[in-house]
Design a protein around this motif. Structure first.
Motif: not given
Length: 290
Positions: A115, A215-217, A259-260, A263, A266
């Motif tokens: 990302y 957003h999810a980041a 977790s990442y 993210s 998503y």
């Protein structure tokens, strides 16, 4: 050879394997040390992949045996030690010390998920774009050294052309397309390159438009590198790289990596699909070319 300068990716695989074996049989590091005839410090060092000391295959074998590993499990870890070779980046002054593990992980990974919210990721940069990035960030660095760093970045991209190429999946925030790096000619060339790369079978590029809102980041640039082997979990690998100013943070804790990964999943759903992303790339390319 009884000891090797095992790279970060190999050291992580060995460390995660030894930890999994030790936890499976319910032993402490002290108990493993006693069984293997080594110090507790040695056990701790072999379970800490960021330690740069040499790895001895005989010690890995002894630790695996102490943890009641099967012959297959033990031999798999020993093979990792014996098969390690120094890559082109090892000892290369053009590759910063904090980037060395990233290049090593890319060499061993099957996939890389990125990302990016500020600049185009290194694996997708053109030479002109990479040069502009390095000249902006490497303050007071001689041009010759900047050129060597750019050469190293271009060489790093060869991972996308190996016999079994790395599968690269990148989500680019629209801000990456709007930030002018170098000049408009550099950006036009970079947009052309992204457009071409997005059509390769081992490269996926999605754009996260401003209209997507929050957003999810939730934070900045991150990279997930991995290799999945269901038949031999000890051969699997997963690590997150977070880039900071002149240093990198590497996370291999299962919860942190999960977790990442969540993210990124998503983000993929929030970003434009591949077709819409290509259209947006084409529009931005025309803006810089006009």
């Amino acid at each position: 050879m009884t000891a090797t300068m095992t790279g970060p990716a190999g050291r992580m695989q060995i460390a995660r394997g030894l930890i999994a074996l030790r936890e499976r049989c319910g032993l402490t590091q002290t108990q493993v040390a006693e069984r293997a005839g080594v110090s507790k410090a040695t056990v701790s060092r072999y379970e800490a992949w960021q330690d740069r000391a040499r790895i001895r295959w005989a010690t890995v074998k002894a630790l695996a045996d102490a943890c009641e590993a099967s012959a297959e499990e033990r031999d798999a870890l020993v093979r990792v030690v014996k098969s390690q070779s120094e890559g082109w980046w090892v000892g290369n002054s053009a590759v910063p010390e904090w980037i060395d593990p990233l290049v090593s992980f890319e060499h061993e990974a099957e996939y890389e998920h990125v990302y990016a919210n500020n600049v185009v990721p290194g694996l997708l940069q053109t030479r002109s774009y990479a040069t502009a990035i390095h000249r902006a960030s490497e303050l007071r660095t001689p041009n010759e050294q900047v050129e060597r760093m750019v050469d190293a970045r271009m060489q790093r991209q060869s991972i996308l052309d190996r016999q079994v190429p790395l599968h690269l999946w990148v989500i680019l925030d629209e801000a990456v397309l709007r930030r002018i790096v170098g000049d408009e000619a550099v950006m036009a060339e970079q947009m052309d390159h992204l457009y071409d790369m997005a059509q390769r079978p081992n490269v996926d590029i999605q754009l996260l438009p401003f209209t997507a809102g929050a957003h999810a980041a939730g934070s900045g640039h991150f990279v997930i590198l991995g290799r999945d082997d269901a038949r031999n979990p000890l051969n699997s690998m997963a690590v997150v790289y977070i880039e900071m100013r002149r240093r990198g943070l590497y996370l291999d804790d299962v919860d942190a990596v999960s977790s990442y990964k969540l993210s990124f999943d998503y983000l993929r759903s929030q970003a434009a699909d591949s077709t819409a992303s290509l259209r947006l790339l084409g529009t931005v390319r025309q803006e810089f070319s006009s």
